[in-house]
Design a protein around this motif. Structure first.
Motif, short mmCIF file in Angstrom:
data_model
loop_
_atom_site.label_atom_id
_atom_site.label_comp_id
_atom_site.label_asym_id
_atom_site.label_seq_id
_atom_site.Cartn_x
_atom_site.Cartn_y
_atom_site.Cartn_z
N SER A 1 -4.79 -6.74 10.45
CA SER A 1 -6.13 -7.28 10.20
C SER A 1 -7.14 -6.18 9.95
CB SER A 1 -6.57 -8.13 11.40
OG SER A 1 -6.58 -7.34 12.59
N TRP A 2 -6.87 -4.96 10.44
CA TRP A 2 -7.81 -3.86 10.30
C TRP A 2 -7.53 -3.02 9.05
CZ3 TRP A 2 -4.66 0.22 9.95
CH2 TRP A 2 -3.43 0.17 10.63
N GLY A 3 -6.42 -3.30 8.37
CA GLY A 3 -5.99 -2.42 7.30
C GLY A 3 -6.32 -2.93 5.90
N THR A 4 -6.43 -2.01 4.96
CA THR A 4 -6.60 -2.31 3.54
C THR A 4 -5.34 -1.87 2.80
OG1 THR A 4 -8.99 -1.95 3.66
CG2 THR A 4 -7.98 -1.85 1.48
N ALA A 5 -4.75 -2.78 2.04
CA ALA A 5 -3.52 -2.46 1.33
C ALA A 5 -3.79 -1.55 0.14
CB ALA A 5 -2.84 -3.75 0.87
N PHE A 6 -2.89 -0.57 -0.08
CA PHE A 6 -3.00 0.27 -1.27
C PHE A 6 -1.68 0.37 -2.03
CE2 PHE A 6 -2.10 3.17 2.25
CZ PHE A 6 -1.06 3.95 1.77
N LEU A 7 -0.58 -0.14 -1.45
CA LEU A 7 0.71 -0.20 -2.13
C LEU A 7 1.32 -1.59 -1.94
CD1 LEU A 7 2.40 3.22 -1.16
CD2 LEU A 7 1.33 2.63 -3.34
N GLN A 8 1.84 -2.16 -3.02
CA GLN A 8 2.48 -3.47 -2.95
C GLN A 8 3.67 -3.54 -3.89
OE1 GLN A 8 -0.26 -6.71 -3.61
NE2 GLN A 8 -0.97 -6.73 -1.49
N ALA A 9 4.63 -4.40 -3.54
CA ALA A 9 5.77 -4.69 -4.40
C ALA A 9 6.20 -6.13 -4.16
CB ALA A 9 6.93 -3.74 -4.11
N GLU A 10 6.33 -6.87 -5.23
CA GLU A 10 6.74 -8.27 -5.15
C GLU A 10 5.84 -9.06 -4.19
OE1 GLU A 10 10.89 -8.41 -4.23
OE2 GLU A 10 11.45 -7.15 -5.95
N GLY A 11 4.55 -8.75 -4.22
CA GLY A 11 3.59 -9.47 -3.39
C GLY A 11 3.57 -9.04 -1.94
N GLN A 12 4.35 -8.04 -1.57
CA GLN A 12 4.42 -7.57 -0.18
C GLN A 12 3.70 -6.22 -0.04
OE1 GLN A 12 5.88 -9.43 2.32
NE2 GLN A 12 6.22 -10.99 0.73
N THR A 13 2.93 -6.09 1.04
CA THR A 13 2.22 -4.84 1.29
C THR A 13 3.17 -3.80 1.88
OG1 THR A 13 0.12 -5.97 1.67
CG2 THR A 13 0.35 -3.76 2.60
N LEU A 14 3.22 -2.63 1.25
CA LEU A 14 4.08 -1.55 1.72
C LEU A 14 3.30 -0.29 2.07
CD1 LEU A 14 7.03 -1.99 -0.78
CD2 LEU A 14 7.06 -2.47 1.66
N GLY A 15 2.00 -0.35 1.92
CA GLY A 15 1.14 0.77 2.31
C GLY A 15 -0.24 0.25 2.62
N LEU A 16 -0.79 0.65 3.77
CA LEU A 16 -2.15 0.24 4.14
C LEU A 16 -2.81 1.33 4.95
CD1 LEU A 16 -2.02 -0.71 7.39
CD2 LEU A 16 -0.94 -2.70 6.40
N TYR A 17 -4.13 1.28 4.98
CA TYR A 17 -4.89 2.26 5.76
C TYR A 17 -6.14 1.59 6.30
CZ TYR A 17 -8.41 2.75 2.05
OH TYR A 17 -9.40 2.53 1.15
N GLY A 18 -6.68 2.16 7.35
CA GLY A 18 -7.87 1.61 7.97
C GLY A 18 -8.16 2.28 9.29
N VAL B 1 7.23 -0.40 -6.84
CA VAL B 1 6.05 -0.42 -5.99
C VAL B 1 4.87 0.08 -6.82
CG1 VAL B 1 4.98 0.48 -3.89
CG2 VAL B 1 7.45 0.03 -3.96
N ARG B 2 3.75 -0.59 -6.72
CA ARG B 2 2.58 -0.22 -7.52
C ARG B 2 1.36 -0.07 -6.61
NH1 ARG B 2 3.58 -0.25 -12.78
NH2 ARG B 2 5.37 -1.42 -13.57
N GLY B 3 0.48 0.84 -7.03
CA GLY B 3 -0.77 1.05 -6.30
C GLY B 3 -1.80 0.01 -6.69
#
Length: 248
Positions: free
Chosen positions: A63-80, A36-38
């Motif tokens: 729709s309201w969130g901004t991704a900050f963690l992803q792995a293999e093109g999938q979002t695993l962390g978001l905030y908003g 997982v990468r930031g």
């Protein structure tokens, strides 16, 4: 407003923020072979340095969130922000990762806390003319400009993270203007102080000047006394020479 961290089955999500019934849509839980990468463009400082191993997790979308963690093109962390409440979501159980063992883990928590409880909207406490200024933007900001004390408008975002403000030569009141997708404008003023280095030690400079003058007087006085001493020695030598001449 309080900060809540909790883990809830069956979605296996860690949520940081106000408790919501469905803060984000989730996919099916799956295993991840890649780390997982930031994301460096998430708006959270130092997020781009994050990298850790994860056994399994649940992809997220909102729709309201901004991704900050992803792995293999999938979002695993978001905030908003949604429904007037700030939310940060992790799509995995921390026990299924080695993230808490990484040095970036407390940094991420600090950045999220900084976003959740902003002490100062612009992140600026005290600036001296000529210094570079790093400004913290709201998560929903799409464009940001700074109006200088001289009336010049400077664009600092996009791209994100925002650019460092370098044109601070003019002291006075500056204004950070942020605009979101709904064209809502948030203005945050901050001051740039004039340079005062060296202005507070006037007494010291005066003392140094007095010491210099005193030293000069002492040198001049010493030279004057030395001249008379040399003259006196010369007279003594002449008298002694005269006496010796008469004896012979």
């Amino acid at each position: 407003m309080c900060l809540t961290v909790y883990y809830r089955k069956p979605c296996r999500r860690t949520v940081i923020g106000s408790l919501l019934t469905h803060p984000a849509e989730t996919g099916a839980e799956r295993e991840f072979a890649a780390d997982v990468r930031g994301l460096s463009d998430s708006g959270l400082e130092n997020c781009g340095d994050i990298s850790f191993a994860l056994a399994k997790g649940t992809p997220l979308s909102a729709s309201w969130g901004t991704a900050f963690l992803q792995a293999e093109g999938q979002t695993l962390g978001l905030y908003g922000e949604t429904n007037g409440r700030k939310v940060a979501v992790l799509g995995f159980d921390l026990h299924d990762s080695d993230f808490p063992l990484q040095t970036e883990f407390p940094i991420l928590l600090y950045r999220l806390m900084e976003w959740y409880f902003p002490a100062n909207g612009s992140g600026v406490s005290q600036v001296t003319a000529g210094e570079q200024v790093s400004l913290s933007l709201l998560p929903t900001t799409e464009t940001a400009t700074v109006m200088t004390a001289a009336g010049k408008e400077i664009s600092i975002a996009p791209p994100f993270p925002p650019q460092t403000l370098t044109e601070t030569a003019e002291p006075g009141l500056y204004t950070l203007r942020e605009t979101d997708s709904a064209q809502n404008v948030t203005e945050t003023p901050f001051g740039v102080n004039a340079k005062t280095e060296g202005e507070s030690d006037l007494s010291l400079r005066g003392e140094q000047a007095e010491e210099t003058q005193s030293t000069t007087k002492e040198i001049q006085g010493s030279r004057s006394i030395l001249k008379w001493v040399l003259l006196l020695l010369l007279v003594v030598l002449l008298v002694e020479w005269r006496v010796n001449c008469r004896e012979h």
